[in-house]
Design a protein around this motif. Structure first.
Motif, mmCIF file in Angstrom:
data_model
loop_
_atom_site.group_PDB
_atom_site.id
_atom_site.type_symbol
_atom_site.label_atom_id
_atom_site.label_comp_id
_atom_site.label_asym_id
_atom_site.label_seq_id
_atom_site.Cartn_x
_atom_site.Cartn_y
_atom_site.Cartn_z
ATOM 1 N N UNK A 13 0.842 -1.168 -0.103
ATOM 2 C CA UNK A 13 -0.147 0.120 0.002
ATOM 3 C C UNK A 13 0.771 1.270 -0.016
ATOM 4 N N UNK A 14 2.015 1.265 0.196
ATOM 5 C CA UNK A 14 2.949 2.443 0.195
ATOM 6 C C UNK A 14 3.892 2.475 -0.981
ATOM 7 N N UNK A 15 4.264 1.218 -1.498
ATOM 8 C CA UNK A 15 5.414 1.101 -2.646
ATOM 9 C C UNK A 15 4.590 1.455 -3.925
ATOM 10 N N UNK A 16 5.087 1.865 -4.902
ATOM 11 C CA UNK A 16 4.629 1.843 -6.330
ATOM 12 C C UNK A 16 3.504 0.914 -6.878
ATOM 13 N N UNK A 17 2.283 1.347 -6.619
ATOM 14 C CA UNK A 17 1.294 0.321 -7.249
ATOM 15 C C UNK A 17 1.293 -0.077 -8.875
ATOM 16 N N UNK A 18 1.765 1.040 -9.450
ATOM 17 C CA UNK A 18 1.861 0.634 -10.867
ATOM 18 C C UNK A 18 2.914 -0.310 -11.241
ATOM 19 N N UNK A 90 -9.402 0.334 -7.473
ATOM 20 C CA UNK A 90 -10.223 1.446 -6.637
ATOM 21 C C UNK A 90 -9.747 2.174 -5.548
ATOM 22 N N UNK A 91 -8.778 1.200 -4.576
ATOM 23 C CA UNK A 91 -8.255 1.826 -3.507
ATOM 24 C C UNK A 91 -6.991 2.540 -3.815
ATOM 25 N N UNK A 92 -5.988 2.018 -4.647
ATOM 26 C CA UNK A 92 -4.637 2.645 -5.034
ATOM 27 C C UNK A 92 -4.703 3.321 -6.132
ATOM 28 N N UNK A 93 -5.538 3.269 -6.920
ATOM 29 C CA UNK A 93 -5.460 4.303 -8.121
ATOM 30 C C UNK A 93 -6.625 5.436 -7.747
ATOM 31 N N UNK A 94 -6.599 5.878 -6.781
ATOM 32 C CA UNK A 94 -7.902 6.951 -6.390
ATOM 33 C C UNK A 94 -7.643 8.192 -7.184
ATOM 34 N N UNK A 123 14.623 7.612 -11.949
ATOM 35 C CA UNK A 123 13.775 6.641 -11.232
ATOM 36 C C UNK A 123 12.447 7.125 -10.624
ATOM 37 N N UNK A 124 12.839 8.271 -9.944
ATOM 38 C CA UNK A 124 11.874 8.987 -9.024
ATOM 39 C C UNK A 124 10.928 9.946 -10.044
ATOM 40 N N UNK A 125 11.611 10.734 -11.091
ATOM 41 C CA UNK A 125 10.973 11.463 -12.217
ATOM 42 C C UNK A 125 10.033 10.386 -12.862
ATOM 43 N N UNK A 130 4.867 8.253 -14.591
ATOM 44 C CA UNK A 130 3.713 7.142 -14.662
ATOM 45 C C UNK A 130 2.656 7.374 -13.714
ATOM 46 N N UNK A 131 2.706 7.903 -12.546
ATOM 47 C CA UNK A 131 1.565 8.358 -11.757
ATOM 48 C C UNK A 131 0.731 9.289 -12.161
ATOM 49 N N UNK A 132 1.325 10.376 -13.038
ATOM 50 C CA UNK A 132 0.556 11.349 -13.598
ATOM 51 C C UNK A 132 -0.165 10.751 -14.859
#
Length: 178
Positions: A13-18, A90-94, A123-125, A130-132
Protein backbone atom coordinates in the motif's frame (compact mmCIF):
# COMPACT_ATOMS: atom_id res chain seq x y z
CA UNK A 1 6.43 -29.85 -16.35
CA UNK A 2 8.70 -27.32 -14.65
CA UNK A 3 7.54 -24.58 -12.35
CA UNK A 4 9.08 -21.13 -12.56
CA UNK A 5 9.27 -19.07 -9.38
CA UNK A 6 8.93 -15.32 -9.42
CA UNK A 7 10.16 -13.09 -6.64
CA UNK A 8 7.94 -10.03 -6.36
CA UNK A 9 7.97 -7.70 -3.42
CA UNK A 10 4.57 -7.87 -1.78
CA UNK A 11 2.46 -4.79 -2.29
CA UNK A 12 2.04 -3.02 1.04
CA UNK A 13 0.00 0.00 0.00
CA UNK A 14 3.02 2.30 0.23
CA UNK A 15 5.19 1.15 -2.66
CA UNK A 16 4.63 1.94 -6.33
CA UNK A 17 1.29 0.33 -7.24
CA UNK A 18 1.76 0.76 -11.01
CA UNK A 19 5.05 -1.16 -10.98
CA UNK A 20 3.58 -3.89 -8.78
CA UNK A 21 0.65 -4.23 -11.19
CA UNK A 22 3.01 -4.55 -14.15
CA UNK A 23 4.91 -7.34 -12.38
CA UNK A 24 1.73 -9.19 -11.44
CA UNK A 25 0.44 -8.91 -15.00
CA UNK A 26 3.73 -10.42 -16.22
CA UNK A 27 3.37 -13.34 -13.80
CA UNK A 28 -0.26 -13.87 -14.76
CA UNK A 29 0.79 -13.82 -18.40
CA UNK A 30 3.40 -16.50 -17.73
CA UNK A 31 0.74 -18.56 -15.96
CA UNK A 32 -1.65 -17.98 -18.87
CA UNK A 33 -4.07 -16.53 -16.32
CA UNK A 34 -4.13 -12.90 -17.42
CA UNK A 35 -7.72 -13.29 -18.63
CA UNK A 36 -8.86 -13.68 -15.03
CA UNK A 37 -8.40 -9.96 -14.31
CA UNK A 38 -10.55 -9.03 -17.29
CA UNK A 39 -14.30 -9.24 -17.55
CA UNK A 40 -15.56 -12.83 -17.43
CA UNK A 41 -17.58 -12.19 -20.58
CA UNK A 42 -14.30 -11.82 -22.49
CA UNK A 43 -13.33 -15.45 -22.00
CA UNK A 44 -13.36 -17.35 -25.30
CA UNK A 45 -16.48 -19.44 -25.72
CA UNK A 46 -14.27 -22.49 -26.39
CA UNK A 47 -12.97 -22.54 -22.80
CA UNK A 48 -14.39 -25.26 -20.61
CA UNK A 49 -15.49 -24.61 -17.05
CA UNK A 50 -12.42 -26.52 -15.82
CA UNK A 51 -10.07 -24.30 -17.86
CA UNK A 52 -11.78 -21.17 -16.55
CA UNK A 53 -11.50 -22.47 -12.98
CA UNK A 54 -7.76 -23.18 -13.36
CA UNK A 55 -7.16 -19.67 -14.70
CA UNK A 56 -9.23 -18.17 -11.88
CA UNK A 57 -7.51 -20.14 -9.11
CA UNK A 58 -4.03 -19.27 -10.42
CA UNK A 59 -4.82 -15.58 -10.77
CA UNK A 60 -6.61 -15.29 -7.43
CA UNK A 61 -3.76 -17.07 -5.63
CA UNK A 62 -1.10 -14.96 -7.33
CA UNK A 63 -2.75 -11.72 -6.28
CA UNK A 64 -3.49 -12.84 -2.71
CA UNK A 65 0.04 -14.16 -2.17
CA UNK A 66 1.64 -10.96 -3.46
CA UNK A 67 0.02 -8.46 -1.11
CA UNK A 68 0.78 -7.89 2.54
CA UNK A 69 -1.73 -8.77 5.25
CA UNK A 70 -2.87 -5.16 5.73
CA UNK A 71 -3.72 -4.88 2.02
CA UNK A 72 -5.32 -8.33 1.97
CA UNK A 73 -7.67 -7.32 4.79
CA UNK A 74 -9.11 -4.64 2.50
CA UNK A 75 -9.86 -7.06 -0.35
CA UNK A 76 -10.33 -10.47 1.26
CA UNK A 77 -14.09 -10.34 0.88
CA UNK A 78 -13.80 -10.40 -2.94
CA UNK A 79 -14.62 -13.74 -4.54
CA UNK A 80 -12.86 -13.55 -7.92
CA UNK A 81 -9.51 -12.39 -9.26
CA UNK A 82 -11.38 -9.81 -11.34
CA UNK A 83 -13.05 -8.41 -8.22
CA UNK A 84 -9.74 -8.40 -6.30
CA UNK A 85 -8.03 -6.55 -9.13
CA UNK A 86 -10.77 -3.95 -9.42
CA UNK A 87 -10.87 -3.34 -5.67
CA UNK A 88 -7.09 -2.83 -5.58
CA UNK A 89 -7.38 -0.35 -8.44
CA UNK A 90 -10.24 1.42 -6.71
CA UNK A 91 -8.24 1.78 -3.50
CA UNK A 92 -4.76 2.52 -4.84
CA UNK A 93 -5.53 4.35 -8.07
CA UNK A 94 -7.68 6.87 -6.32
CA UNK A 95 -8.51 9.42 -9.01
CA UNK A 96 -10.41 11.94 -6.95
CA UNK A 97 -9.79 15.64 -7.41
CA UNK A 98 -7.40 16.02 -4.45
CA UNK A 99 -5.29 13.05 -5.55
CA UNK A 100 -5.12 14.36 -9.12
CA UNK A 101 -4.10 17.80 -7.92
CA UNK A 102 -1.44 16.33 -5.62
CA UNK A 103 -0.04 14.14 -8.43
CA UNK A 104 0.04 17.06 -10.85
CA UNK A 105 1.79 19.30 -8.36
CA UNK A 106 4.45 16.70 -7.54
CA UNK A 107 5.08 16.03 -11.22
CA UNK A 108 5.23 19.64 -12.41
CA UNK A 109 7.32 20.90 -9.46
CA UNK A 110 9.77 17.98 -9.29
CA UNK A 111 13.35 19.00 -8.53
CA UNK A 112 16.27 16.62 -8.49
CA UNK A 113 17.70 15.88 -5.05
CA UNK A 114 21.44 16.58 -4.66
CA UNK A 115 21.74 13.77 -2.11
CA UNK A 116 20.54 11.13 -4.60
CA UNK A 117 22.35 9.69 -7.58
CA UNK A 118 21.28 10.62 -11.09
CA UNK A 119 19.79 7.15 -11.52
CA UNK A 120 17.73 7.50 -8.33
CA UNK A 121 16.51 10.93 -9.45
CA UNK A 122 15.56 9.66 -12.90
CA UNK A 123 13.73 6.69 -11.38
CA UNK A 124 11.78 9.04 -9.12
CA UNK A 125 10.92 11.28 -12.07
CA UNK A 126 9.76 8.30 -14.14
CA UNK A 127 7.63 7.08 -11.22
CA UNK A 128 5.99 10.51 -10.95
CA UNK A 129 5.47 10.55 -14.71
CA UNK A 130 3.74 7.14 -14.63
CA UNK A 131 1.62 8.24 -11.69
CA UNK A 132 0.68 11.40 -13.57
CA UNK A 133 -0.36 9.36 -16.63
CA UNK A 134 -2.34 6.94 -14.47
CA UNK A 135 -4.71 9.73 -13.44
CA UNK A 136 -5.62 10.14 -17.09
CA UNK A 137 -3.32 13.00 -18.03
CA UNK A 138 -0.81 12.87 -20.83
CA UNK A 139 1.32 15.87 -21.65
CA UNK A 140 3.44 14.32 -24.36
CA UNK A 141 7.04 13.27 -24.48
CA UNK A 142 8.42 16.67 -25.49
CA UNK A 143 6.79 18.45 -22.54
CA UNK A 144 7.93 15.67 -20.20
CA UNK A 145 11.54 16.24 -21.32
CA UNK A 146 11.09 19.97 -20.71
CA UNK A 147 9.88 19.28 -17.15
CA UNK A 148 12.84 16.96 -16.59
CA UNK A 149 15.27 19.61 -17.82
CA UNK A 150 13.71 22.14 -15.46
CA UNK A 151 14.22 19.72 -12.59
CA UNK A 152 17.99 19.82 -13.04
CA UNK A 153 19.93 21.72 -10.35
CA UNK A 154 21.21 25.24 -11.09
CA UNK A 155 24.71 23.85 -11.59
CA UNK A 156 23.42 22.53 -14.95
CA UNK A 157 22.20 25.93 -16.18
CA UNK A 158 24.42 25.90 -19.29
CA UNK A 159 23.33 22.38 -20.22
CA UNK A 160 19.70 23.35 -19.65
CA UNK A 161 19.99 26.43 -21.85
CA UNK A 162 21.66 24.48 -24.65
CA UNK A 163 19.06 21.71 -24.51
CA UNK A 164 16.12 24.11 -24.37
CA UNK A 165 17.14 26.68 -26.93
CA UNK A 166 19.86 24.97 -28.94
CA UNK A 167 22.99 26.64 -30.14
CA UNK A 168 22.91 28.77 -33.25
CA UNK A 169 25.67 27.84 -35.61
CA UNK A 170 27.34 30.27 -37.89
CA UNK A 171 26.86 29.71 -41.65
CA UNK A 172 30.58 28.85 -41.97
CA UNK A 173 30.29 26.05 -39.39
CA UNK A 174 27.20 24.71 -41.14
CA UNK A 175 29.14 24.51 -44.42
CA UNK A 176 31.93 22.48 -42.81
CA UNK A 177 29.46 20.06 -41.22
CA UNK A 178 27.70 19.23 -44.48
Amino acid sequence: MTTTRFEIEKFDGKTDFELWKAKIKAVLGQQKALLAITDLTKYPKTFTDVEKEIIEVNAYGTIVLNVTDNVLRQIVDRQTAFDLWNKLNEIYLNKDLLNKAFSRKRFFTYKMDYAKSLTENLNEFKRLSLEFRSIGDNIGEENEVFILLNSLPDSFKDVKATMKYGRKRSPQKQLFQQ
